[in-house]
Design a protein around this motif. Sequence first.
Motif, PDB file in Angstrom:
ATOM      1  N   ASP A  31     -30.092 -35.813  -9.205  1.00 19.83           N
ATOM      2  CA  ASP A  31     -30.968 -35.869  -8.040  1.00 19.83           C
ATOM      3  C   ASP A  31     -32.444 -36.028  -8.408  1.00 19.83           C
ATOM      4  OD1 ASP A  31     -28.925 -35.585  -6.017  1.00 19.83           O
ATOM      5  OD2 ASP A  31     -28.653 -33.560  -6.788  1.00 19.83           O
ATOM      6  N   GLY A  32     -32.749 -35.914  -9.718  1.00 20.95           N
ATOM      7  CA  GLY A  32     -34.090 -36.257 -10.198  1.00 20.95           C
ATOM      8  C   GLY A  32     -35.198 -35.269  -9.854  1.00 20.95           C
ATOM      9  N   MET A  33     -34.845 -34.020  -9.585  1.00 19.12           N
ATOM     10  CA  MET A  33     -35.868 -33.038  -9.225  1.00 19.12           C
ATOM     11  C   MET A  33     -36.457 -32.306 -10.438  1.00 19.12           C
ATOM     12  SD  MET A  33     -36.293 -33.148  -5.975  1.00 19.12           S
ATOM     13  CE  MET A  33     -37.053 -31.580  -5.533  1.00 19.12           C
ATOM     14  N   GLY A  34     -35.833 -32.457 -11.596  1.00 21.70           N
ATOM     15  CA  GLY A  34     -36.325 -31.744 -12.774  1.00 21.70           C
ATOM     16  C   GLY A  34     -35.756 -30.331 -12.896  1.00 21.70           C
ATOM     17  N   PHE A  35     -34.961 -29.918 -11.931  1.00 21.04           N
ATOM     18  CA  PHE A  35     -34.262 -28.632 -11.994  1.00 21.04           C
ATOM     19  C   PHE A  35     -32.947 -28.799 -11.254  1.00 21.04           C
ATOM     20  CE2 PHE A  35     -37.139 -28.526  -8.315  1.00 21.04           C
ATOM     21  CZ  PHE A  35     -36.280 -28.219  -7.288  1.00 21.04           C
ATOM     22  N   SER A  36     -32.017 -27.857 -11.455  1.00 17.44           N
ATOM     23  CA  SER A  36     -30.839 -27.837 -10.586  1.00 17.44           C
ATOM     24  C   SER A  36     -30.865 -26.540  -9.783  1.00 17.44           C
ATOM     25  CB  SER A  36     -29.542 -28.023 -11.378  1.00 17.44           C
ATOM     26  OG  SER A  36     -29.375 -27.006 -12.336  1.00 17.44           O
ATOM     27  N   PHE A  37     -30.180 -26.567  -8.649  1.00 15.76           N
ATOM     28  CA  PHE A  37     -30.336 -25.524  -7.631  1.00 15.76           C
ATOM     29  C   PHE A  37     -28.937 -25.198  -7.117  1.00 15.76           C
ATOM     30  CE2 PHE A  37     -33.006 -24.697  -3.525  1.00 15.76           C
ATOM     31  CZ  PHE A  37     -33.428 -23.477  -4.003  1.00 15.76           C
ATOM     32  N   HIS A  38     -28.546 -23.938  -7.278  1.00 14.47           N
ATOM     33  CA  HIS A  38     -27.147 -23.568  -7.011  1.00 14.47           C
ATOM     34  C   HIS A  38     -27.057 -22.324  -6.149  1.00 14.47           C
ATOM     35  CE1 HIS A  38     -26.652 -24.645 -11.601  1.00 14.47           C
ATOM     36  NE2 HIS A  38     -27.359 -25.548 -10.952  1.00 14.47           N
ATOM     37  N   GLU A  39     -25.958 -22.211  -5.429  1.00 12.46           N
ATOM     38  CA  GLU A  39     -25.542 -20.928  -4.860  1.00 12.46           C
ATOM     39  C   GLU A  39     -24.383 -20.439  -5.717  1.00 12.46           C
ATOM     40  OE1 GLU A  39     -24.620 -19.491  -0.462  1.00 12.46           O
ATOM     41  OE2 GLU A  39     -22.926 -20.581  -1.292  1.00 12.46           O
ATOM     42  N   THR A  40     -24.513 -19.213  -6.215  1.00 15.99           N
ATOM     43  CA  THR A  40     -23.470 -18.654  -7.075  1.00 15.99           C
ATOM     44  C   THR A  40     -22.978 -17.344  -6.488  1.00 15.99           C
ATOM     45  OG1 THR A  40     -24.494 -19.635  -9.036  1.00 15.99           O
ATOM     46  CG2 THR A  40     -22.963 -17.859  -9.420  1.00 15.99           C
ATOM     47  N   ILE A  41     -21.671 -17.159  -6.521  1.00 17.73           N
ATOM     48  CA  ILE A  41     -21.066 -15.889  -6.108  1.00 17.73           C
ATOM     49  C   ILE A  41     -20.533 -15.213  -7.373  1.00 17.73           C
ATOM     50  CG2 ILE A  41     -19.379 -14.760  -4.609  1.00 17.73           C
ATOM     51  CD1 ILE A  41     -21.272 -16.617  -3.040  1.00 17.73           C
ATOM     52  N   ILE A  42     -21.026 -14.022  -7.644  1.00 16.74           N
ATOM     53  CA  ILE A  42     -20.500 -13.242  -8.777  1.00 16.74           C
ATOM     54  C   ILE A  42     -19.363 -12.378  -8.220  1.00 16.74           C
ATOM     55  CG2 ILE A  42     -21.067 -11.644 -10.650  1.00 16.74           C
ATOM     56  CD1 ILE A  42     -22.736 -14.338 -10.578  1.00 16.74           C
ATOM     57  N   HIS A  43     -18.185 -12.557  -8.776  1.00 15.65           N
ATOM     58  CA  HIS A  43     -17.013 -11.884  -8.224  1.00 15.65           C
ATOM     59  C   HIS A  43     -17.088 -10.368  -8.491  1.00 15.65           C
ATOM     60  CE1 HIS A  43     -14.843 -16.010  -9.002  1.00 15.65           C
ATOM     61  NE2 HIS A  43     -15.777 -16.089  -8.065  1.00 15.65           N
ATOM     62  N   PRO A  44     -16.699  -9.569  -7.494  1.00 16.96           N
ATOM     63  CA  PRO A  44     -16.769  -8.105  -7.635  1.00 16.96           C
ATOM     64  C   PRO A  44     -15.977  -7.611  -8.858  1.00 16.96           C
ATOM     65  CG  PRO A  44     -16.287  -8.703  -5.359  1.00 16.96           C
ATOM     66  CD  PRO A  44     -16.209  -9.973  -6.163  1.00 16.96           C
ATOM     67  N   GLY A  45     -16.530  -6.597  -9.505  1.00 12.40           N
ATOM     68  CA  GLY A  45     -15.823  -5.924 -10.597  1.00 12.40           C
ATOM     69  C   GLY A  45     -15.690  -6.744 -11.867  1.00 12.40           C
ATOM     70  N   THR A  46     -16.423  -7.845 -12.000  1.00 12.78           N
ATOM     71  CA  THR A  46     -16.310  -8.691 -13.192  1.00 12.78           C
ATOM     72  C   THR A  46     -17.519  -8.504 -14.103  1.00 12.78           C
ATOM     73  OG1 THR A  46     -17.429 -10.582 -12.155  1.00 12.78           O
ATOM     74  CG2 THR A  46     -15.015 -10.450 -11.927  1.00 12.78           C
ATOM     75  N   GLU A  47     -17.370  -9.013 -15.320  1.00 16.38           N
ATOM     76  CA  GLU A  47     -18.444  -8.939 -16.317  1.00 16.38           C
ATOM     77  C   GLU A  47     -18.496 -10.297 -17.021  1.00 16.38           C
ATOM     78  OE1 GLU A  47     -19.441  -5.353 -19.050  1.00 16.38           O
ATOM     79  OE2 GLU A  47     -17.814  -6.443 -19.998  1.00 16.38           O
ATOM     80  N   THR A  48     -19.676 -10.875 -17.119  1.00 19.03           N
ATOM     81  CA  THR A  48     -19.832 -12.176 -17.790  1.00 19.03           C
ATOM     82  C   THR A  48     -20.916 -12.057 -18.854  1.00 19.03           C
ATOM     83  OG1 THR A  48     -19.388 -13.257 -15.657  1.00 19.03           O
ATOM     84  CG2 THR A  48     -20.206 -14.660 -17.420  1.00 19.03           C
ATOM     85  N   HIS A  49     -20.582 -12.512 -20.064  1.00 19.41           N
ATOM     86  CA  HIS A  49     -21.579 -12.570 -21.135  1.00 19.41           C
ATOM     87  C   HIS A  49     -22.301 -13.912 -21.037  1.00 19.41           C
ATOM     88  CE1 HIS A  49     -22.460 -13.468 -25.588  1.00 19.41           C
ATOM     89  NE2 HIS A  49     -23.420 -12.686 -25.120  1.00 19.41           N
TER      90      HIS A  49
END
Length: 136
Positions: A31-49
Amino acid sequence: MIVRNVKDVIGTQDEIRTDTWTSRRVLLKKDGMGFSFHETIIHPGTETHIHYQNHLEAVWCVEGDGEIETIADGKKYALGPGVVYALDQHDEHWLRGGKTPLRVICVFNPPLSGREVHDEKGVYPADLEEDVKEVA
Ligand code: 9YT
């Protein structure tokens, strides 16, 4: 001008689902904006490194609850509506979902191309096309 609705990203190739999060990537490198833009849902009770060695990310928490722990110093921060964090030092961290889905809006610089998921070290790959451009 680009006008989109996140609802139109759900179920497309620009919605990436893993065991611990779902990311709806509404604006991407193409899209050429120089950044990306997201909606993220972090699932309950999870852990991400996570360790974005090749990107800067800022995150605005909108709904739900969770926690972030920076690995270098063991500091923990509660996440909930209104909290914003910026990984300005490429901070390696644990991102934990809480009791309810944590919905965040996030920005990546440089922008993601769209298919990225974390590797075993929590890293998203550098944009290979950018590397080619810099060498040429
Ligand atoms: C907040 C965060 O980094 N979650 C992991 C997914 C990432 N936001 C993405 O790719 O949209």
